[in-house]
Structures are given as structure tokens and as C-alpha cells.
Design an enzyme around this catalytic site. Structure first.
Site, PDB file in Angstrom:
ATOM      1  NE  ARG A  80      42.932  50.224  33.308  1.00 39.03           N
ATOM      2  CZ  ARG A  80      42.167  51.243  33.639  1.00 39.03           C
ATOM      3  NH1 ARG A  80      41.884  51.483  34.881  1.00 39.03           N
ATOM      4  NH2 ARG A  80      41.675  52.052  32.711  1.00 39.03           N
ATOM      5  CE1 TYR A 218      51.042  52.250  41.244  1.00 31.63           C
ATOM      6  CE2 TYR A 218      49.061  51.867  39.962  1.00 31.63           C
ATOM      7  CZ  TYR A 218      49.746  52.603  40.907  1.00 31.63           C
ATOM      8  OH  TYR A 218      49.147  53.669  41.516  1.00 31.63           O
ATOM      9  CE  LYS A 227      39.332  48.682  37.319  1.00 32.55           C
ATOM     10  NZ  LYS A 227      38.114  49.186  37.931  1.00 32.55           N
ATOM     11  CG  HIS A 247      34.010  49.552  35.682  1.00 37.20           C
ATOM     12  ND1 HIS A 247      34.503  50.597  34.942  1.00 37.20           N
ATOM     13  CD2 HIS A 247      34.701  49.575  36.846  1.00 37.20           C
ATOM     14  CE1 HIS A 247      35.435  51.232  35.632  1.00 37.20           C
ATOM     15  NE2 HIS A 247      35.572  50.634  36.785  1.00 37.20           N
ATOM     16  CB  SER A 269      38.290  57.254  35.212  1.00 41.14           C
ATOM     17  OG  SER A 269      38.605  57.769  33.945  1.00 41.14           O
ATOM     18  CB  ALA A 270      37.502  61.872  36.065  1.00 41.00           C
ATOM     19  CB  CYS A 271      32.102  60.128  36.259  1.00 47.96           C
ATOM     20  SG  CYS A 271      32.461  60.625  34.568  1.00 47.96           S
ATOM     21  CE  LYS A 273      32.304  52.193  39.495  1.00 50.69           C
ATOM     22  NZ  LYS A 273      33.308  51.365  38.844  1.00 50.69           N
ATOM     23  CB  THR A 274      35.024  56.186  44.950  1.00 57.23           C
ATOM     24  OG1 THR A 274      35.652  55.256  44.059  1.00 57.23           O
ATOM     25  CG2 THR A 274      35.316  55.751  46.371  1.00 57.23           C
ATOM     26  CG  ASP A 294      36.124  49.430  40.631  1.00 57.52           C
ATOM     27  OD1 ASP A 294      35.811  50.363  39.875  1.00 57.52           O
ATOM     28  OD2 ASP A 294      37.082  48.673  40.391  1.00 57.52           O
ATOM     29  CG  ASN A 384      46.516  55.774  38.824  1.00 65.24           C
ATOM     30  OD1 ASN A 384      45.336  55.857  39.145  1.00 65.24           O
ATOM     31  ND2 ASN A 384      47.051  54.625  38.436  1.00 65.24           N
ATOM     32  CB  ALA A 385      48.830  58.554  44.610  1.00 60.67           C
ATOM     33  NE  ARG A 386      44.487  53.884  41.378  1.00 59.60           N
ATOM     34  CZ  ARG A 386      43.330  53.563  40.786  1.00 59.60           C
ATOM     35  NH1 ARG A 386      42.328  53.059  41.483  1.00 59.60           N
ATOM     36  NH2 ARG A 386      43.181  53.766  39.493  1.00 59.60           N
ATOM     37  CG  ASN A 514      25.289  63.970  43.259  1.00 55.61           C
ATOM     38  OD1 ASN A 514      24.932  65.042  42.779  1.00 55.61           O
ATOM     39  ND2 ASN A 514      26.518  63.494  43.103  1.00 55.61           N
TER      40      ASN A 514
END
Length: 602
Positions: A80, A218, A227, A247, A269-271, A273-274, A294, A384-386, A514
């Protein structure tokens, strides 16, 4: 030349306004041809072949990843571009201090010049799509015009795309989305495998409900349902119409007794979520199922509860560090029918990224298309590969995930990545306190060394890059939701899986464990479970979190559920500065909450 076979528009739609708009943009961009996407599997396969012929896609081994493809983007088009993302509200103050703003008519002039002839030599794809289950009162329709076949096939995975969306639209209104990679092809010119332009704009007009994106092919820059529509434009729609576009993941939690609760969660991000959305619980006989990973759209039902749908139909997940250990359900989801972007390719025709397996492959082709070995100085996959994969393939997908009525939400979770100060879980005192918790959500950008205050990066409700209007007005909208007559809003909790001990080691094991925190939250929603009042919310006692079978000391549990009032007091100036940026627009209730917190901290 792109395949330009097309059904006559009349067979797909009689919406004259839509037909006129498509003609207008085709004339502006000077597209060679126009293809209306019907969303069929045959169309997907045909466009995938177009992308293979263009060098954009490489088909992976059907023995390893059936019907899956790898794309390698231009090295300068990998994420992004927030500094090129604009909220062109009518007035600058309506965009607010956290968004980039340009005067709308000036921006329209700039874009008209850029889009003029931008699709020369290319096909313009008309991509109609539904955000949310077809026919749901919570869903909305968009139409994206794009010169990227990569976008067209990705939108088929990420949304309900094609004829079904057009049928749902009928003669109604839609959110117009215009996208060009900004690389016209003069006759005889050779194309590149990933066309894009160094000049980039991702532009939103909240009052007009309109999106224009130029220069990037991208991810969220180009898949405009993601988004751009699902959060930036939808948040403005939600403000005007009295609902929430957030979000947030959505999960279904079932107790051993068969009782069900639905939980949403907002995490920067980096927490994790997924990972949380696809959690495999370690607690016996508890079950977690995925509704969304998401984004959540939520509207009040007649019973006063918030009902949520996942507006997306696929997962656009960050690949690196996704593994059978961190997220087995995600790994099972991507076994087939998946588009991988900027991953490495193994010698047996599969994909790989850092953190995917214990042992790296002996040799691979990296995301730049070069030879790679474990001794290489560079990463095999881009950070950031997806992966882009259908949500319906996820083993943990909930049966209700496409229910047009949505699912009733019992709890909201907020969270950040905090090594210090913030406990494992706490519950808000009331709705105003909950909004304050969300508005001051933060992660530590640096671990706090002894005697040093951690630098906090604030990401209110995980919406900082995604709110389509002034965030102070966004907080006011949340507060207003709490004042709605008859509203029975979810309980709100703040979680932190990332607390560390004095040696810098994580105190909580995370991942499937968790579920133990979710169990306490479940019981709190039923009015059960012990809780003690602290300066920052209601916390469980160390004995009230189920640690049966978990190797964790009583001291670690005490630390995890402690509130470091001294450190929180030291960090208060950062919280004040964060809220101060919103000036007089900041709701008075949040100022009062800040004063009350200061008083409680002593």
C-alpha cells in the site's frame, strides 16, 4: 493483445446509468476494447491464460498446488502507498489530520489528465461485485473498471463478482471504482509482465462514494473492493447511515455445552489477527470458526443487536511466517485455487516463504526471479508477499459466514503489541470507556528498556490508514452508536498477547492458547467470571483464566494480569499528544475519559 471476447452488455444489465458511465470511462482512457466480466470459472481460466501469456502468471505444479498461480510484481510496486492515498472530502477538516487531503475539483483535473489515454492498447475490464453476501441488507454493490487482468481474477476470489452482482444491482446505485496501471501501449510496443507507473494516486471522494486509483497494480491499491471501498468509502457511508464498517475479524466461538457467541476484533498489523480468526483452540471441546479475517460491516437489527457480515469472499493474507504451526487453517486454505504474489518458487513447482517450514529449500527462484539458496543475502519472498484464496476453502469457515442476515456480535476485542504495562485482557467499564480504549489503541515501536518509556504508535480501532473521514468524527460516530435507542451493543475487551518479562521473553504462549482468554470473555458476556476493577478496566483474577494443562507459573500469570500504573502514567503524555491532534473536534467524552484515567492512575 488482451482477449476481448465479451457478452453484449444488454445480456448482463439494462442499467442505463452504468452503461453510460462505462462508455464515458472507455472514451476517456481510450481502451482498445471493453470486456464485461461474468464471474464464471471459464472466464477465470481464460484470463489466467492471458496472464500466463503476458508473463504475469506462472502456473504452479498441479501435483503441489492445483489451479494455483505465482505472480512477481515490479520491485517498486509491492505494498500500500499511504503517502499517495487521498481522502478528497469537500472540506479539508472533514478529512482530518490523519488523512492526506486535496481539493476535490483540483484532484479531478489531475486525474482526468492522467487517465486520458491511460488504457490505450489494453482491454478495460468491467468488474461488477457485491461486498457482502448477495441480497443481504448489509451488503453494497460496486463496479470496478480496470485495465489489469490480474485485478479481474483477484476480484473474483475476493468478492462476489460478475453477473450475480449485476443482477443484484438492477437499475440501482453502485460505488464507482476506476483503476488503471497507468501504462498505455502504443501500437507495436512491447508489454512488461507487471505494468505499473512510478506516479501513483489512490483517491477517495467520500461524499460522491467514488474511488479512482492510478499507477499501481498491487493489492489494496488495485483491488478497490478491499480497503478503498470496504473501509474508506464504507466508513463514510456507515457514518451517514448509522452503521459500522470496521477493520475487524469475525469469529464464532462455541462452548463445550454448544452455546455460541460471535466476536469481532480490531488489531493493527503484526498482532496476530488472521491467526486469531482461524484459531485452533487448545482448550478441550471449545470450537473457533471463521466468519471473516479482516473486515466487518455491522448494522443494528430490530432486536437492537449489531449484526455483522464479512464483506469479502476471500483472504488476502500476508504469507511470510504463515505456517502449519502459526496458522494451520490458513495453510490448508491455500492448498489449491490460490494466487500467490511475490513468493519464492521451489524447484518442484511449489511456493515458499520465510517462516513457512522449519528447513528452507536448498534452492528456489526468489521474488525477483533470481536464483536463491539459504546462503543468499536477500529474502526469498518479499516481506509483504501475499496469498489470495477463496474464504470458502478454509477448514474453519463457519456455516453462517454467508448468511445474508449477518451474525449477532457479543464482544468486540481491541489490541496492540505491548511488551509492557498493558495486561493480557481487560474489559471496558462502559461504552464510552470502550470508545476511549479503541481511540487510544497502540503498539510499542521499540521495546521499553529499563527506566525508558516505550515509544507508542497509535492506531485507533486499527483504522488509522483506513478511515474515510476525520477520525474525531469517527469517534463521535462510535459514541453516537452507544446512544441509539434500544441498542444492545457488545461488551468490549482489550487484549495483549505480547507482554514480556524482564529478560524480554513473551510471558504468554499465544496462538491456540488464546482460546483461554476467549473463554473468560465468553463467560463475561454471560455475566459470569470474576473481575477486579483496575485503573484501566475490569481484569480477571489469575485464578479465573483457565490454565489447566498449560505450563505457566503463577508468577507469570500475576505479571500478565498486573497493571503497571507508574509506567502508564509516564506514557500518558503520549496519549494526550495523540488525542490533541484532533483539536476542538475531539468529542468531550474522550477528554473526560482521559481525565478520569489520569485520576485513577493517581
Amino acid at each position: 493483445m488482451t482477449d476481448s471476447t465479451t457478452a453484449a452488455p444488454a445480456e448482463l444489465t439494462t442499467n442505463q446509468k452504468l452503461l453510460g458511465w462505462v462508455e464515458e470511462i472507455a472514451a476517456l482512457t481510450q481502451a482498445d476494447s471493453v470486456q464485461w466480466c461474468d464471474g464464471s470459472a471459464e472466464e477465470y481460466d481464460r484470463l489466467a491464460q492471458v496472464l500466463i501469456d503476458a508473463g504475469t502468471f506462472e502456473r504452479l505444479s498441479d501435483a503441489k498446488r492445483p489451479n494455483s498461480y505465482l505472480a512477481l510484481s515490479d520491485p517498486d510496486d509491492v505494498a500500500r502507498v499511504e503517502d499517495r492515498t487521498f481522502i478528497c472530502a469537500a472540506k479539508e477538516e472533514d478529512a482530518g489530520p490523519t488523512n492526506n487531503w486535496r481539493e476535490p475539483s483540483e484532484m479531478r483535473e489531475t486525474l482526468a489528465e492522467l487517465f486520458k489515454g491511460s488504457m490505450k492498447g489494453r482491454t478495460m475490464y468491467v468488474v461488477p461485485f457485491s461486498m457482502g453476501p448477495l441480497g443481504s441488507e448489509i451488503s453494497e454493490i460496486g463496479v470496478q473498471l480496470t485495465d489489469s487482468a490480474y485485478v479481474a481474477v483477484s476480484m473474483r476470489i475476493m468478492t462476489r463478482m460478475g453477473k450475480a452482482a449485476l443482477d443484484q444491482l438492477g437499475d440501482g446505485e453502485w460505488v464507482p471504482c476506476v483503476h488503471s496501471v497507468g501504462m498505455p501501449l502504443e501500437e507495436g510496443a512491447e508489454d512488461v509482465s507487471w505494468p505499473c507507473n512510478a506516479t501513483k494516486y489512490i483517491v477517495h471522494y467520500p461524499e460522491d462514494r467514488e474511488i479512482w486509483s492510478y499507477g499501481s497494480g498491487y493489492g489494496g491499491n488495485a483491488l478497490l473492493g478491499k480497503k478503498c471501498f470496504a473501509l474508506r468509502i464504507a466508513s463514510a457511508m456507515a457514518r451517514d447511515e448509522g452503521w459500522l464498517a470496521e477493520h475487524m475479524l469475525i469469529l464464532k466461538l462455541t462452548s463445550p455445552e454448544g452455546e455460541v457467541k460471535y466476536v469481532t476484533g480490531a488489531f493493527p498489523s503484526a498482532c496476530g489477527k488472521t491467526n486469531l480468526a482461524m484459531l485452533v483452540p487448545t482448550l478441550p471441546d471449545w470450537k473457533v470458526e471463521t466468519v471473516g479475517d479482516d473486515i466487518a460491516w455491522m448494522k443494528l437489527g430490530e432486536d437492537g443487536r449489531l449484526y455483522a457480515v464479512n464483506p469479502e469472499a476471500g483472504f488476502f493474507g500476508v504469507a511470510p511466517n504463515t505456517s502449519h504451526k502459526t496458522n494451520p487453517n490458513a495453510m490448508d486454505s491455500i492448498e489449491r485455487n490460490t494466487i500467490f504474489t511475490n513468493c519464492a518458487k521451489t524447484d518442484d513447482g511449489d511456493i515458499w516463504w520465510e517462516g513457512m517450514t522449519g528447513e528452507p529449500p536448498a534452492h528456489a527462484i526468489d521474488w525477483h526471479g533470481n536464483d536463491w539458496t539459504p546462503d543468499s543475502d536477500t529474502a526469498a519472498a518479499h516481506p509483504n508477499a501475499r496469498f489470495t484464496t477463496p474464504a470458502g476453502q478454509c477448514p474453519s469457515i463457519a456455516p453462517e459466514w454467508e448468511d445474508p442476515a449477518g451474525v449477532p456480535i457479543d464482544a468486540f476485542l481491541f489490541g496492540g503489541r505491548r511488551a509492557t504495562a498493558v495486561p493480557l485482557v481487560g474489559e471496558a467499564f462502559d461504552w464510552e470507556h470502550a470508545v476511549f480504549m479503541g481511540a487510544t489503541m497502540s503498539s510499542e515501536t521499540t521495546a521499553a528498556a529499563a527506566g525508558e518509556v516505550g515509544k507508542l504508535r497509535f492506531d485507533p480501532m486499527a483504522m488509522l490508514p483506513f478511515c474515510g473521514y476525520n477520525m474525531a468524527d469517527y469517534f463521535a460516530h462510535w459514541l453516537k452508536m452507544g446512544e441509539r435507542e434500544g441498542a444492545k451493543l457488545p461488551r468490549v475487551f482489550y487484549v495483549n498477547w505480547f507482554r514480556k518479562d524482564a529478560d524480554g521473553k513473551f510471558l504468554w504462549p499465544g496462538y491456540g492458547e488464546n482460546s483461554r482468554v476467549l473463554e473468560w470473555i465468553f463467560r463475561r458476556c454471560d455475566g459470569e467470571g470474576e473481575a477486579v476493577e483496575t485503573a484501566i478496566g475490569r481484569l480477571p483474577t489469575p485464578d479465573d483464566v483457565n490454565t489447566d494443562g498449560l505450563e505457566i507459573s503463577a508468577e507469570a500469570m500475576r505479571d500478565l494480569l498486573s497493571v503497571d500504573t507508574e509506567l502508564l502514567s509516564e506514557q500518558l503524555p503520549q496519549v494526550k499528544a495523540h488525542l490533541a491532534q484532533f483539536g476542538e473536534k475531539l468529542p468531550v467524552q474522550l477528554e473526560e475519559q482521559l481525565s478520569a484515567l489520569e485520576a485513577r492512575l493517581g
